[in-house]
Design a protein around this motif. Structure first.
Motif, PDB file in Angstrom:
ATOM      1  N   LEU A   7       0.877  -1.163   0.000  1.00  0.00           N
ATOM      2  CA  LEU A   7       0.000   0.000   0.000  1.00  0.00           C
ATOM      3  C   LEU A   7       0.915   1.212   0.000  1.00  0.00           C
ATOM      4  O   LEU A   7       1.759   1.361   0.887  1.00  0.00           O
ATOM      5  N   ILE A   8       0.759   2.068  -1.010  1.00  0.00           N
ATOM      6  CA  ILE A   8       1.668   3.184  -1.233  1.00  0.00           C
ATOM      7  C   ILE A   8       0.966   4.507  -0.940  1.00  0.00           C
ATOM      8  O   ILE A   8      -0.160   4.737  -1.401  1.00  0.00           O
ATOM      9  N   GLY A   9       1.655   5.375  -0.192  1.00  0.00           N
ATOM     10  CA  GLY A   9       1.121   6.691   0.126  1.00  0.00           C
ATOM     11  C   GLY A   9       1.393   7.707  -0.964  1.00  0.00           C
ATOM     12  O   GLY A   9       2.094   7.434  -1.942  1.00  0.00           O
ATOM     13  N   ARG A  10       0.860   8.904  -0.770  1.00  0.00           N
ATOM     14  CA  ARG A  10       0.972   9.961  -1.782  1.00  0.00           C
ATOM     15  C   ARG A  10       2.409  10.360  -2.086  1.00  0.00           C
ATOM     16  O   ARG A  10       2.707  10.807  -3.174  1.00  0.00           O
ATOM     17  N   ASP A  11       3.307  10.194  -1.128  1.00  0.00           N
ATOM     18  CA  ASP A  11       4.701  10.575  -1.353  1.00  0.00           C
ATOM     19  C   ASP A  11       5.561   9.395  -1.800  1.00  0.00           C
ATOM     20  O   ASP A  11       6.786   9.487  -1.824  1.00  0.00           O
ATOM     21  N   GLY A  12       4.934   8.273  -2.154  1.00  0.00           N
ATOM     22  CA  GLY A  12       5.672   7.099  -2.602  1.00  0.00           C
ATOM     23  C   GLY A  12       6.176   6.212  -1.483  1.00  0.00           C
ATOM     24  O   GLY A  12       6.903   5.251  -1.724  1.00  0.00           O
ATOM     25  N   THR A  13       5.769   6.496  -0.264  1.00  0.00           N
ATOM     26  CA  THR A  13       6.159   5.695   0.890  1.00  0.00           C
ATOM     27  C   THR A  13       5.336   4.414   0.953  1.00  0.00           C
ATOM     28  O   THR A  13       4.127   4.440   0.732  1.00  0.00           O
ATOM     29  N   VAL A  14       5.991   3.303   1.272  1.00  0.00           N
ATOM     30  CA  VAL A  14       5.273   2.053   1.508  1.00  0.00           C
ATOM     31  C   VAL A  14       4.660   2.164   2.906  1.00  0.00           C
ATOM     32  O   VAL A  14       5.364   2.228   3.906  1.00  0.00           O
ATOM     33  N   LEU A  15       3.321   2.211   2.939  1.00  0.00           N
ATOM     34  CA  LEU A  15       2.597   2.370   4.201  1.00  0.00           C
ATOM     35  C   LEU A  15       2.361   1.045   4.910  1.00  0.00           C
ATOM     36  O   LEU A  15       2.241   1.003   6.132  1.00  0.00           O
ATOM     37  N   TRP A  16       2.273  -0.042   4.126  1.00  0.00           N
ATOM     38  CA  TRP A  16       1.917  -1.354   4.687  1.00  0.00           C
ATOM     39  C   TRP A  16       2.225  -2.387   3.626  1.00  0.00           C
ATOM     40  O   TRP A  16       2.176  -2.106   2.433  1.00  0.00           O
ATOM     41  N   SER A  17       2.548  -3.598   4.062  1.00  0.00           N
ATOM     42  CA  SER A  17       2.773  -4.674   3.090  1.00  0.00           C
ATOM     43  C   SER A  17       2.392  -6.015   3.690  1.00  0.00           C
ATOM     44  O   SER A  17       2.358  -6.177   4.923  1.00  0.00           O
ATOM     45  N   ASP A  18       2.107  -6.948   2.813  1.00  0.00           N
ATOM     46  CA  ASP A  18       1.929  -8.342   3.206  1.00  0.00           C
ATOM     47  C   ASP A  18       2.290  -9.226   2.026  1.00  0.00           C
ATOM     48  O   ASP A  18       2.526  -8.740   0.923  1.00  0.00           O
ATOM     49  N   ALA A  19       2.365 -10.520   2.297  1.00  0.00           N
ATOM     50  CA  ALA A  19       2.816 -11.450   1.261  1.00  0.00           C
ATOM     51  C   ALA A  19       2.088 -12.772   1.394  1.00  0.00           C
ATOM     52  O   ALA A  19       1.614 -13.143   2.463  1.00  0.00           O
ATOM     53  N   SER A  20       2.036 -13.465   0.266  1.00  0.00           N
ATOM     54  CA  SER A  20       1.469 -14.811   0.250  1.00  0.00           C
ATOM     55  C   SER A  20       2.603 -15.813   0.373  1.00  0.00           C
ATOM     56  O   SER A  20       3.766 -15.436   0.527  1.00  0.00           O
ATOM     57  N   THR A  21       2.267 -17.061   0.276  1.00  0.00           N
ATOM     58  CA  THR A  21       3.280 -18.117   0.236  1.00  0.00           C
ATOM     59  C   THR A  21       3.373 -18.719  -1.158  1.00  0.00           C
ATOM     60  O   THR A  21       4.064 -19.706  -1.358  1.00  0.00           O
TER      61      THR A  21
END
Length: 121
Positions: A7-21
């Protein structure tokens, strides 16, 4: 390899992430939907990887994008990052990105994929 969502914010910052297997499937997750809702004011883009391709949105991606835009009440930028490049959905069209944002290197690394050269259009 595995699919990863940022999930990317307005300034290009990664706000949150998750991953599958899995390298070919990123199942829905309650935690992701809650993060999207919690971060909705800052959220500019939802990006995910296709570590084994394709360089494009799947049928499941299409239905998820539609649901997210309806839930948020506005269009969000969506992107797919694959070994051969990056595609964004903008104004209803898929566009190949030639100048990728800095966070794509992290997304590829977190996904365990190698980058392939892309010939210009």
């Amino acid at each position: 390899m595995r699919e990863v969502c940022f999930l990317i914010g307005r300034d290009g910052t990664v706000l949150w992430s998750d991953a599958s297997t899995s390298p070919v499937w990123l199942p829905d997750s309650r935690a992701r939907w809650e993060a999207i809702w919690r971060l909705r004011a800052e959220l500019e883009e939802i990006a995910h990887s296709h570590p084994v391709g394709p360089l494009g949105f799947s049928t499941e991606d299409e239905t998820t994008m539609e649901a997210l835009n309806a839930a948020l009440g506005r269009a969000v930028r969506f992107s797919v990052v694959a070994p051969g490049g990056m595609v964004v959905r903008t104004e209803g069209r898929d566009v190949l990105v030639m100048d990728e944002p800095a966070w794509t290197a992290r997304l590829r690394s977190d996904s365990g994929m190698r980058t392939l050269a892309v010939a210009p259009l």
